[in-house]
Design a protein around this motif. Sequence first.
Motif, PDB file in Angstrom:
ATOM      1  N   ASN A 157     -34.198 -29.208 -17.756  1.00 59.33           N
ATOM      2  CA  ASN A 157     -33.256 -29.939 -16.920  1.00 59.33           C
ATOM      3  C   ASN A 157     -33.914 -31.255 -16.531  1.00 59.33           C
ATOM      4  O   ASN A 157     -34.941 -31.262 -15.843  1.00 59.33           O
ATOM      5  N   ARG A 158     -33.335 -32.370 -16.935  1.00 55.73           N
ATOM      6  CA  ARG A 158     -33.991 -33.658 -16.697  1.00 55.73           C
ATOM      7  C   ARG A 158     -33.887 -34.113 -15.244  1.00 55.73           C
ATOM      8  O   ARG A 158     -34.620 -35.014 -14.828  1.00 55.73           O
ATOM      9  N   SER A 159     -32.997 -33.490 -14.471  1.00 52.99           N
ATOM     10  CA  SER A 159     -32.845 -33.882 -13.067  1.00 52.99           C
ATOM     11  C   SER A 159     -33.965 -33.312 -12.198  1.00 52.99           C
ATOM     12  O   SER A 159     -34.565 -34.023 -11.392  1.00 52.99           O
ATOM     13  N   ASN A 160     -34.246 -32.034 -12.371  1.00 54.99           N
ATOM     14  CA  ASN A 160     -35.286 -31.394 -11.547  1.00 54.99           C
ATOM     15  C   ASN A 160     -36.493 -30.932 -12.355  1.00 54.99           C
ATOM     16  O   ASN A 160     -37.414 -30.333 -11.817  1.00 54.99           O
ATOM     17  N   HIS A 161     -36.467 -31.190 -13.663  1.00 52.98           N
ATOM     18  CA  HIS A 161     -37.590 -30.881 -14.567  1.00 52.98           C
ATOM     19  C   HIS A 161     -37.870 -29.384 -14.688  1.00 52.98           C
ATOM     20  O   HIS A 161     -38.960 -28.990 -15.120  1.00 52.98           O
ATOM     21  N   SER A 162     -36.919 -28.543 -14.297  1.00 55.30           N
ATOM     22  CA  SER A 162     -37.101 -27.097 -14.458  1.00 55.30           C
ATOM     23  C   SER A 162     -37.047 -26.732 -15.934  1.00 55.30           C
ATOM     24  O   SER A 162     -36.336 -27.361 -16.731  1.00 55.30           O
ATOM     25  N   ARG A 163     -37.795 -25.694 -16.289  1.00 51.31           N
ATOM     26  CA  ARG A 163     -37.886 -25.273 -17.687  1.00 51.31           C
ATOM     27  C   ARG A 163     -37.431 -23.824 -17.835  1.00 51.31           C
ATOM     28  O   ARG A 163     -37.815 -22.960 -17.056  1.00 51.31           O
ATOM     29  N   ILE A 204     -29.478 -32.113 -27.370  1.00 49.74           N
ATOM     30  CA  ILE A 204     -29.410 -33.082 -26.278  1.00 49.74           C
ATOM     31  C   ILE A 204     -28.068 -32.900 -25.577  1.00 49.74           C
ATOM     32  O   ILE A 204     -27.009 -33.115 -26.178  1.00 49.74           O
ATOM     33  N   PHE A 205     -28.120 -32.495 -24.313  1.00 55.12           N
ATOM     34  CA  PHE A 205     -26.914 -32.156 -23.557  1.00 55.12           C
ATOM     35  C   PHE A 205     -26.492 -33.336 -22.671  1.00 55.12           C
ATOM     36  O   PHE A 205     -27.270 -33.772 -21.816  1.00 55.12           O
ATOM     37  N   PRO A 206     -25.280 -33.827 -22.846  1.00 57.83           N
ATOM     38  CA  PRO A 206     -24.837 -34.984 -22.063  1.00 57.83           C
ATOM     39  C   PRO A 206     -24.487 -34.650 -20.624  1.00 57.83           C
ATOM     40  O   PRO A 206     -24.536 -35.523 -19.748  1.00 57.83           O
ATOM     41  N   THR A 207     -24.125 -33.403 -20.345  1.00 54.19           N
ATOM     42  CA  THR A 207     -23.704 -33.005 -18.995  1.00 54.19           C
ATOM     43  C   THR A 207     -24.457 -31.761 -18.531  1.00 54.19           C
ATOM     44  O   THR A 207     -24.934 -30.965 -19.344  1.00 54.19           O
ATOM     45  N   HIS A 208     -24.507 -31.583 -17.208  1.00 53.36           N
ATOM     46  CA  HIS A 208     -25.135 -30.387 -16.655  1.00 53.36           C
ATOM     47  C   HIS A 208     -24.310 -29.148 -16.989  1.00 53.36           C
ATOM     48  O   HIS A 208     -24.864 -28.051 -17.129  1.00 53.36           O
ATOM     49  N   LYS A 209     -23.018 -29.304 -17.110  1.00 56.32           N
ATOM     50  CA  LYS A 209     -22.159 -28.174 -17.465  1.00 56.32           C
ATOM     51  C   LYS A 209     -22.539 -27.627 -18.834  1.00 56.32           C
ATOM     52  O   LYS A 209     -22.684 -26.410 -19.028  1.00 56.32           O
ATOM     53  N   ALA A 210     -22.702 -28.514 -19.793  1.00 56.40           N
ATOM     54  CA  ALA A 210     -23.079 -28.096 -21.140  1.00 56.40           C
ATOM     55  C   ALA A 210     -24.476 -27.485 -21.155  1.00 56.40           C
ATOM     56  O   ALA A 210     -24.723 -26.471 -21.811  1.00 56.40           O
ATOM     57  N   PHE A 211     -25.396 -28.093 -20.417  1.00 50.86           N
ATOM     58  CA  PHE A 211     -26.772 -27.592 -20.355  1.00 50.86           C
ATOM     59  C   PHE A 211     -26.825 -26.214 -19.710  1.00 50.86           C
ATOM     60  O   PHE A 211     -27.455 -25.290 -20.240  1.00 50.86           O
ATOM     61  N   ILE A 266     -25.413 -33.219 -35.712  1.00 53.67           N
ATOM     62  CA  ILE A 266     -24.049 -32.745 -35.456  1.00 53.67           C
ATOM     63  C   ILE A 266     -23.730 -32.962 -33.987  1.00 53.67           C
ATOM     64  O   ILE A 266     -24.556 -32.680 -33.116  1.00 53.67           O
ATOM     65  N   THR A 267     -22.544 -33.472 -33.709  1.00 58.02           N
ATOM     66  CA  THR A 267     -22.083 -33.637 -32.340  1.00 58.02           C
ATOM     67  C   THR A 267     -20.995 -32.608 -32.067  1.00 58.02           C
ATOM     68  O   THR A 267     -19.960 -32.590 -32.742  1.00 58.02           O
ATOM     69  N   LEU A 268     -21.217 -31.744 -31.086  1.00 60.38           N
ATOM     70  CA  LEU A 268     -20.230 -30.737 -30.734  1.00 60.38           C
ATOM     71  C   LEU A 268     -19.128 -31.352 -29.872  1.00 60.38           C
ATOM     72  O   LEU A 268     -19.263 -32.456 -29.363  1.00 60.38           O
ATOM     73  N   LYS A 269     -18.053 -30.595 -29.688  1.00 66.45           N
ATOM     74  CA  LYS A 269     -16.915 -31.103 -28.930  1.00 66.45           C
ATOM     75  C   LYS A 269     -17.249 -31.387 -27.476  1.00 66.45           C
ATOM     76  O   LYS A 269     -16.632 -32.239 -26.841  1.00 66.45           O
ATOM     77  N   ASN A 270     -18.241 -30.675 -26.939  1.00 65.72           N
ATOM     78  CA  ASN A 270     -18.626 -30.927 -25.537  1.00 65.72           C
ATOM     79  C   ASN A 270     -19.610 -32.086 -25.419  1.00 65.72           C
ATOM     80  O   ASN A 270     -20.117 -32.370 -24.335  1.00 65.72           O
ATOM     81  N   GLY A 271     -19.884 -32.731 -26.540  1.00 65.67           N
ATOM     82  CA  GLY A 271     -20.757 -33.897 -26.526  1.00 65.67           C
ATOM     83  C   GLY A 271     -22.211 -33.610 -26.832  1.00 65.67           C
ATOM     84  O   GLY A 271     -23.019 -34.540 -27.001  1.00 65.67           O
ATOM     85  N   THR A 272     -22.574 -32.337 -26.915  1.00 68.38           N
ATOM     86  CA  THR A 272     -23.963 -31.976 -27.231  1.00 68.38           C
ATOM     87  C   THR A 272     -24.315 -32.428 -28.643  1.00 68.38           C
ATOM     88  O   THR A 272     -23.567 -32.203 -29.583  1.00 68.38           O
ATOM     89  N   LYS A 273     -25.451 -33.050 -28.761  1.00 69.08           N
ATOM     90  CA  LYS A 273     -25.923 -33.514 -30.062  1.00 69.08           C
ATOM     91  C   LYS A 273     -27.059 -32.611 -30.544  1.00 69.08           C
ATOM     92  O   LYS A 273     -27.967 -32.267 -29.762  1.00 69.08           O
ATOM     93  N   ILE A 274     -27.013 -32.228 -31.811  1.00 63.68           N
ATOM     94  CA  ILE A 274     -28.026 -31.343 -32.370  1.00 63.68           C
ATOM     95  C   ILE A 274     -28.695 -32.015 -33.560  1.00 63.68           C
ATOM     96  O   ILE A 274     -28.010 -32.482 -34.482  1.00 63.68           O
ATOM     97  N   TYR A 275     -30.018 -32.069 -33.523  1.00 59.75           N
ATOM     98  CA  TYR A 275     -30.803 -32.626 -34.616  1.00 59.75           C
ATOM     99  C   TYR A 275     -31.692 -31.533 -35.201  1.00 59.75           C
ATOM    100  O   TYR A 275     -32.109 -30.608 -34.499  1.00 59.75           O
ATOM    101  N   GLN A 276     -32.005 -31.682 -36.468  1.00 58.82           N
ATOM    102  CA  GLN A 276     -32.881 -30.718 -37.145  1.00 58.82           C
ATOM    103  C   GLN A 276     -33.987 -31.472 -37.866  1.00 58.82           C
ATOM    104  O   GLN A 276     -33.733 -32.314 -38.737  1.00 58.82           O
ATOM    105  N   LEU A 277     -35.221 -31.157 -37.491  1.00 58.19           N
ATOM    106  CA  LEU A 277     -36.391 -31.739 -38.141  1.00 58.19           C
ATOM    107  C   LEU A 277     -37.042 -30.699 -39.035  1.00 58.19           C
ATOM    108  O   LEU A 277     -37.263 -29.566 -38.612  1.00 58.19           O
ATOM    109  N   VAL A 278     -37.347 -31.085 -40.264  1.00 53.09           N
ATOM    110  CA  VAL A 278     -38.064 -30.207 -41.190  1.00 53.09           C
ATOM    111  C   VAL A 278     -39.308 -30.935 -41.668  1.00 53.09           C
ATOM    112  O   VAL A 278     -39.590 -32.057 -41.241  1.00 53.09           O
TER     113      VAL A 278
END
Length: 213
Positions: A115-121, A145-152, A179-191
């Motif tokens: 959580n980027r607001s309170n840095h909780s893991r 990468i979550f654009p909103t706290h709701k999605a996170f 890939i960008t999901l409908k809720n705005g979450t972006k997903i990347y894959q590194l290999v």
Amino acid sequence: MNKLSKILLISQLAIFSTMNFCQAESLWDKTTKAVSDTASKVVDTVSDATSSDTTSKEKARHTINNNAQKALSRLFRESKEAKELYNKAAGYAVFDSREVAFLIKTGFGSGVAVNRSNHSRTYMKMASGGINIGGGIKSMQMIFIFPTHKAFNAFVNDGWTAESDASAVAGDDSSSVGITLKNGTKIYQLVDTGLMLKASLSGTKYWRDTDLN
């Protein structure tokens, strides 16, 4: 049997009995000491195991955090878009996994959601499976990468399965990578070879790690 012989026999029996008693007493002392030593070792072992378990969890969290930071740094080097989205995001999650792909593809791994607001893991696990043509073993990192706290919060608290989310299939693939999901979450894959153009989500499940939280 004459009197002298009887005296000698009685003397030998007395000596033999005394020796046996001493030996029995010595054996009892040794047994008692062995039991005491064993009990002490058991206590020490339990204590060591508890300490070792705590240490191993700390090491696991430390390793996951380091891997996440390295994956993010690598992603930002390869994608300016990812860095921009991250700067505005409510939170992110990074998973480090190993995929074994023969006729049946299976994957397993661990990660952390921050959580980027309170840095909780929140430490999490992942697993995947599906049909695969070919063979090999590769490591990869999945970055959310979550654009909103709701999605996170939904991801962290409820877990997430690609097949249960229609948006994982119907996501916006118009961007160059990920890939960008409908809720705005972006997903990347590194290999090993770099940033994948399109992330592979089929059969993948993510859930909270009860051992590390």
